[in-house]
Design a protein around this motif. Structure first.
Motif, short mmCIF file in Angstrom:
data_model
loop_
_atom_site.label_atom_id
_atom_site.label_comp_id
_atom_site.label_asym_id
_atom_site.label_seq_id
_atom_site.Cartn_x
_atom_site.Cartn_y
_atom_site.Cartn_z
N GLU A 1 0.87 -1.19 0.00
CA GLU A 1 0.00 0.00 0.00
C GLU A 1 0.90 1.23 0.00
N THR B 1 0.42 4.45 1.82
CA THR B 1 0.47 5.46 2.89
C THR B 1 1.77 5.36 3.70
N ARG C 1 -0.02 -7.56 -3.29
CA ARG C 1 -0.60 -8.29 -2.18
C ARG C 1 -0.84 -9.73 -2.63
N TYR D 1 -6.04 -8.52 -7.75
CA TYR D 1 -4.80 -8.95 -8.41
C TYR D 1 -3.68 -8.99 -7.38
N GLN E 1 -2.67 1.72 -7.80
CA GLN E 1 -3.51 2.70 -7.09
C GLN E 1 -3.16 4.13 -7.50
N GLU F 1 -2.36 11.96 -0.01
CA GLU F 1 -2.23 12.08 1.43
C GLU F 1 -2.03 13.56 1.75
N ARG G 1 -12.47 -0.43 8.34
CA ARG G 1 -11.29 -0.52 7.47
C ARG G 1 -10.31 -1.58 7.96
N TYR H 1 -4.10 1.69 10.92
CA TYR H 1 -3.63 3.04 11.24
C TYR H 1 -4.70 4.12 11.34
N TYR H 2 -5.94 3.80 11.09
CA TYR H 2 -6.95 4.86 11.03
C TYR H 2 -7.44 5.33 12.40
N THR I 1 -15.24 -2.47 -3.55
CA THR I 1 -14.68 -1.20 -3.11
C THR I 1 -13.72 -0.64 -4.16
N ILE I 2 -14.08 0.51 -4.66
CA ILE I 2 -13.26 1.11 -5.73
C ILE I 2 -12.21 2.05 -5.13
N GLY J 1 -6.04 10.67 4.05
CA GLY J 1 -5.78 10.36 2.64
C GLY J 1 -6.70 9.29 2.10
N GLY K 1 -8.25 1.93 -6.44
CA GLY K 1 -7.62 0.90 -7.27
C GLY K 1 -7.85 1.23 -8.75
P1 HAM Z 1 -7.04 -0.26 0.78
O1 HAM Z 1 -8.46 -0.24 1.15
O2 HAM Z 1 -6.23 -1.40 1.24
O3 HAM Z 1 -6.43 1.11 1.34
O4 HAM Z 1 -6.88 -0.14 -0.80
C1 HAM Z 1 -7.44 0.93 -1.51
C2 HAM Z 1 -8.02 0.43 -2.83
O5 HAM Z 1 -7.03 -0.29 -3.56
C3 HAM Z 1 -9.15 -0.55 -2.68
O6 HAM Z 1 -10.37 0.12 -2.45
C4 HAM Z 1 -9.14 -1.23 -4.04
O7 HAM Z 1 -9.80 -0.43 -5.00
C5 HAM Z 1 -7.66 -1.27 -4.36
N1 HAM Z 1 -7.10 -2.60 -4.07
C6 HAM Z 1 -6.65 -3.06 -2.88
N2 HAM Z 1 -6.19 -4.33 -2.99
C7 HAM Z 1 -6.36 -4.68 -4.29
C8 HAM Z 1 -6.08 -5.86 -5.05
N3 HAM Z 1 -5.52 -6.95 -4.51
N4 HAM Z 1 -6.40 -5.86 -6.38
C9 HAM Z 1 -6.96 -4.77 -6.95
N5 HAM Z 1 -7.24 -3.64 -6.29
C10 HAM Z 1 -6.94 -3.59 -4.97
C11 HAM Z 1 -5.14 1.47 1.21
O8 HAM Z 1 -4.33 0.94 0.49
C12 HAM Z 1 -4.79 2.73 2.01
N6 HAM Z 1 -3.36 3.01 1.84
C13 HAM Z 1 -5.65 3.90 1.53
C14 HAM Z 1 -5.34 5.17 2.25
C15 HAM Z 1 -4.55 6.16 1.80
N7 HAM Z 1 -5.77 5.51 3.45
C16 HAM Z 1 -5.26 6.70 3.76
N8 HAM Z 1 -4.51 7.10 2.78
#
Ligand code: HAM
Length: 425
Positions: A85, A87, A116, A125, A130, A134, A261, A265-266, A283-284, A306, A310
């Motif tokens: 990720e 952040t 992941r 995937y 992404q 932030e 979530r 960290y939130y 979740t988009i 932030g 995806g």
């Molecule tokens: P997250 O919810 O883990 O948050 O991922 C954000 C978005 O990334 C998801 O809503 C999804 O659209 C996309 N995503 C996550 N995993 C996958 C996957 N395996 N394949 C395709 N798309 C995926 C974060 O990553 C936090 N860093 C968001 C954030 C930023 N919070 C604060 N700042």
């Protein structure tokens, strides 16, 4: 031996689906534009980081850290991880480069691949991408509003419809402590009916059980206490302010008391945006506030908020809603040389046109005129320039306007003078 791509990864190249590189360029450029207008600057961090960074930030009990990270030892026996990720790396970079010295409040955006290890399925995937943003150093809940508004505005500019914004407040640390204890008490008598994953979370992080997709877990949670009952006045006030501002901006949302979530960290405001087009992986985009994290990583005591969206899920939704712009492998000027000498001349003229940013190409494949014209059509060429023996002798070219079918022979100088202007438009 035939090599195939690794499971959960895919190639992006000019083709007809959402995976087309032309579509990727389109959303990337729209994201840059919208982030720029909201005052964000780009940050790029390495694809890999020291493993501890993610363990500390995302949380040991999270799915990401406990089962999904691509972790490896390098030749110097250091444990490194392909970033799951964005952040944590952004905060690491903020602290390490002392960005607060330039400007305490930093609004940063980013885009790129993340990794992941999860069971691949539509919309999920192992290498995914992404867009993120932030805003670091700004305590005002109006900053939370701006973050949600930025993401919604991006979706709006792309034309996306029927998205649902889910929002919640998970309060501060003490709220979560109290709520976790209450949730644990509530579930204690049904512990053995919980799924294996939820049992693991029961002691370490019972709030994560709310995220469970398991049907039995969901049933057990039906009458669980809600975190909103545990919020203090300050958190309630901030959350009310945010939702009022969203109303004012015309952003419709649903308050979802179960939304916590999956990353540790939130604090305070968290949100997710879902799309019906996506099926199970709905979740988009998602994000929230994470005030204690910067300090926890050894940085200044500054708040932050932030989101990330995806890119695959964004493009799949755009495709599902028929919002991907028509794309053609468009060439402005296509040269058909009739002999070797004409080929060299074509290349020289092409070089001049390319110097003026005109997209052109010389036919090197088809010896026959008919085939060459078919190629030009396939490339949706605007003009075709034919150069044969007669044209060479007279220092001329034959130009065909493919849109109206008109054809004329004219001197090379006149062609360059008149047509360059037409093609630049
Ligand atoms: P997250 O919810 O883990 O948050 O991922 C954000 C978005 O990334 C998801 O809503 C999804 O659209 C996309 N995503 C996550 N995993 C996958 C996957 N395996 N394949 C395709 N798309 C995926 C974060 O990553 C936090 N860093 C968001 C954030 C930023 N919070 C604060 N700042």
């Amino acid at each position: 031996m035939k090599f195939t791509r690794a499971k959960g990864a895919f190639d992006i190249y000019p083709e007809d689906s959402w995976k087309s590189s032309l579509h990727w360029q389109y959303v990337e450029s729209e994201y840059r534009k919208v982030a720029f207008t909201y005052g964000y600057n780009e940050i790029r961090t390495p694809i890999f980081e020291k493993t501890d960074l993610f363990v500390r930030c995302v949380g040991e009990a999270s799915d990401i850290v406990s089962k999904e990270m691509y972790t490896f030892e390098d030749k110097g026996s250091r444990s490194l991880t392909l970033r799951p990720e964005g952040t944590a790396p952004v905060l690491r970079a903020y602290i390490e480069n002392q960005l607060q010295q330039n400007k305490k409040a930093q609004k940063l955006f980013y885009m790129g691949p993340y990794f992941r290890y999860d069971r691949p399925q539509a919309g999920r995937y192992r290498q995914f991408h992404q867009f993120g943003a932030e805003a670091i150093g700004i305590n005002d809940p109006m900053q939370d509003v701006e973050i949600i508004d930025l993401l919604c505005e991006f979706y709006r500019r792309l034309g996306l419809k029927d998205l649902t914004v889910l929002i919640n407040s998970i309060g501060d640390f003490s709220t979560r402590e109290k709520y976790s204890a209450a949730l644990r008490e509530f579930l204690r008598s049904s512990y053995h009916q919980l799924s294996e994953d939820s049992q693991k979370r029961f002691e370490k992080n019972p709030m994560r059980i709310l995220d469970s997709k398991d049907k039995q877990d969901q049933l057990l949670l039906e009458h669980a206490p809600s975190i909103s009952q545990f919020l203090d006045e300050q958190s309630k006030e901030k959350f009310n302010f945010i939702t009022n501002q969203l109303n004012r901006l015309g952003i419709t949302y649903k308050i979802d008391p179960r939304l916590v979530r999956g990353l540790d960290y939130y604090n305070e405001m968290v949100f997710e945006i879902t799309s019906d087009v996506l099926g199970a992986q709905s979740t988009i985009g998602a994000g929230g506030r994470y005030d204690p994290l910067l300090k926890m990583l050894g940085g200044p005591d500054l708040p932050a908020v932030g989101f990330a969206t995806g890119i695959e899920r964004l493009l799949i939704t755009l495709e599902g809603q028929k919002l991907l712009p028509m794309q053609k492998d468009h060439i402005t000027c296509y040269f058909i040389p009739m002999n070797e000498h004409a080929k060299t001349i074509s290349f020289d003229i092409c070089k001049k046109l390319r110097g003026k940013n005109i997209r052109c190409e010389v036919n090197l494949q088809s010896k026959k005129m008919q085939k060459a014209m078919q190629q030009a059509n396939g490339l949706d060429a605007q003009f075709v320039v034919i150069i044969g023996e007669e044209e060479i002798a007279g220092q001329e070219v034959t130009v065909k306007d493919m849109h109206n079918g008109e054809q004329q022979r004219l001197s090379l100088d006149r062609f360059l003078n008149e047509y360059t202007k037409k093609m630049e438009n």
